[in-house]
Scaffold this motif. Structure first.
Motif: not given
Lengths: 306, 281
Positions: B8, B12, B244
């Motif tokens: 994740v 990002a 993401v």
């Protein structure tokens, strides 16, 4: 513009004659077969671009995904051409129309830039699907397109015959459609959308049908493209192709097919010209895109839009 | 071992780049009414200018400054010679002209033998890890946040930004109030290109500098639409969300799934976008 230049119509004819001469000279130096190959390529691009001209000129929309329709037609043609040519042609047209219909799904509620972006997303999706459906498309490795079994022709002439047939079919189709109730509805939509709406015209549906007809042209163009190149792979139908077709349609003039055919001739002739100029620049890796890009910019700046 | 947080966070970091590119797209679309397809190549070209300057022995900070200056000059020049004259006649043809400029920029890049022979690094960070991520990825996030806030400040807090917003809202009235809208539009093209170059420089530590660097601009379109086609924090947030989502899809879905997913998000976002924002200004 000024008195030193001829009046616009004669200037256009002169330009067209020069263009055809240039393509002829460039192609002839590679032999008659090569010339046939170039002409076939130009006809294939023109067939697909005609659909875009319809979408813009009649429905007032911009389609950024004509490459997907071409891909659908090309793969349908490649799969069926060894069995039966008429069947393959029909299948290519149907596959293209299907791709056009898929791109038109959001057209009921979207228009303008959002619709253009949606069609671009469809083109990317089509490219990914073509890469993954390895059994049918050969994946990223691509697949060969068998030359048609026309004993009287060699490969390049057969491709030229096929391209000319597709172009003729597309022009005929658009010409016929323009004289039907649907053609009148398209014209109404292009010239006075509010009035069309007030008359109870199903604007969204008419818009969708323009995409379907455009996809059909794209499918025919894709078949001719596949036959001309003899080899197809998903990257050939990626976004740059869609943009090049849009450039042909817009800069060729949206009004008449002749302008689009001339523009695709110019588009095919330009890389040849760049190749001839290559001795002047030596080994430049990006010479072709550089020349093409500058030409697009130049024409966009100096062409008078109607 | 649970990889999810790293996936994740890594996504990002990548998403911040999408967000920055989307910000430049959206800003140009709002300020000039033209959808630009040259932001990706501007990213790549800007990163190459920076790499070239460091190869000449220029310090990193000055090289970055030189690249942004080159980006501004290119954007403003392209606007003066090509995009603005064309836009006044036919807006879609201006978009096609940005495609032509993209091809020309790409041709120029590929024509440099040094550019195609290797992947370069414009690394302003260095090694190191923190909380499971490389220092480079944290730096990219920080840089994106910094550039986006500086841009927000420029747009919201200065007289220039107010003039740009006013002429985007209502060009005729702005003109009557004494704002030189044509000049402002040229400057906007310069600033939009600078934003793309900044995205390219921010991308350099995690993606290397290579001729296809600009291909990540494709994922900026879903971010731009999801962000509401309005320059602001929503666009950056949408970019992060796209990054993401892409990372999760690449982790869990079969190959090709992430491209498919992002384009489906683009279509869904287009359908959900309020109509008055979708319309051209």
């Amino acid at each position: 513009m000024s008195r030193f230049l001829m009046d616009p119509r004669r200037r256009a004819w002169l330009f067209a004659a020069l263009l055809v001469l240039a393509v002829g000279a460039l192609g002839a130096s590679g032999g008659a077969r090569y010339l046939a190959h170039l002409l076939a390529l130009a006809a294939a691009l023109a067939t697909a671009a005609l659909g875009l001209a319809l979408v813009q000129g009649r429905a007032g929309q911009v389609c950024l995904g004509q490459g997907a329709a071409m891909a659908a037609g090309a793969y349908a043609w490649a799969a069926l051409a060894p069995h039966s040519l008429p069947l393959a042609l029909a299948a290519a047209a149907a596959a293209g129309a299907f791709a056009g219909a898929a791109m038109a799904l959001p057209a009921r509620s979207l228009s303008g830039l959002p619709l253009a972006l949606a069609s671009m997303a469809c083109a990317v999706i089509a490219e990914v699907l073509a890469m993954r459906a390895v059994a049918f498309t050969g994946g990223t490795a691509g697949r060969f397109v068998a030359p048609p079994a026309l004993s009287a022709f060699d490969e390049a002439s057969a491709a030229l015959a096929c391209s000319a047939l597709c172009l003729g079919l597309a022009v005929l189709l658009l010409y016929r459609l323009d004289r039907t109730a649907l053609g009148r509805a398209w014209r109404a939509l292009a010239q006075a959308p509010e009035a069309a709406l007030a008359l109870g015209l199903d604007v969204g549906g008419v818009r969708q049908l323009a995409f379907v007809a455009s996809g059909l042209c794209g499918g025919l163009g894709g078949a001719a493209y596949a036959q001309t190149l003899g080899f197809i792979s998903p990257e050939q139908f990626a976004l740059p192709l869609s943009f090049e077709l849009l450039v042909i349609a817009f800069l060729g003039g949206l009004r008449r097919p002749v302008g689009i055919i001339l523009a695709s001739l110019a588009f095919v002739a330009l890389p040849e010209l760049a190749d001839r100029l290559r001795p002047l620049v030596g080994t430049l890796g990006g010479w072709d895109p550089l020349v093409l890009g500058l030409a697009v910019v130049f024409i966009a700046v100096f062409r008078k839009m109607d | 071992m649970n990889l999810a947080p790293e996936v994740v966070l890594g996504g990002a970091a990548q998403g911040c780049l999408y967000g920055l590119t989307a910000l430049s797209l959206v800003f140009l679309y709002r300020a000039t009414g033209v959808l630009s397809f040259m932001q990706g190549e501007a990213m790549a070209a800007g990163a190459y200018v920076a790499v070239g300057l460091t190869a000449l022995g220029v310090p990193l900070a000055l090289a970055a400054l030189g690249a942004t200056a080159a980006g501004y000059a290119f954007g403003a020049l392209a606007a003066r010679c090509v995009l603005e004259p064309v836009r006044l006649r036919a807006p879609w043809v201006a978009t096609l002209a940005t495609f032509g400029l993209t091809l020309a920029l790409r041709g120029a890049l590929l024509s440099l033998p040094a550019a195609t022979q290797g992947w370069y690094r414009f690394d302003w960070v260095g090694e190191g890890r923190w909380l499971g991520l490389a220092a480079r990825q944290w730096a990219v996030m920080l840089a994106a946040a910094g550039v986006a806030s500086a841009f927000a400040l420029l747009l919201r807090g200065t007289a220039w930004g107010r003039r740009v917003r006013a002429s985007a809202e209502d060009a005729a009235t702005a003109e009557r109030l004494g704002i030189d809208v044509a000049r402002l539009r040229r400057q906007a093209w310069g600033v939009g290109t600078v934003l793309a170059v900044a995205a390219g420089l921010a991308a350099a530590p995690i993606t290397f500098v290579h001729p296809d660097l600009g291909s990540l601009a494709l994922n900026a379109f879903p971010a731009a639409v999801l962000g509401g086609m309005k320059p602001g924090p929503a666009v950056l947030a949408a970019g992060v969300a796209m990054g993401v989502l892409e990372a999760l899809a690449a982790w869990q879905l079969p190959p090709g799934g992430k491209e498919l997913l992002l384009q489906l998000v683009l279509i869904a976002a287009l359908l959900a976008l309020p109509r008055e924002r979708a319309a051209a200004p």
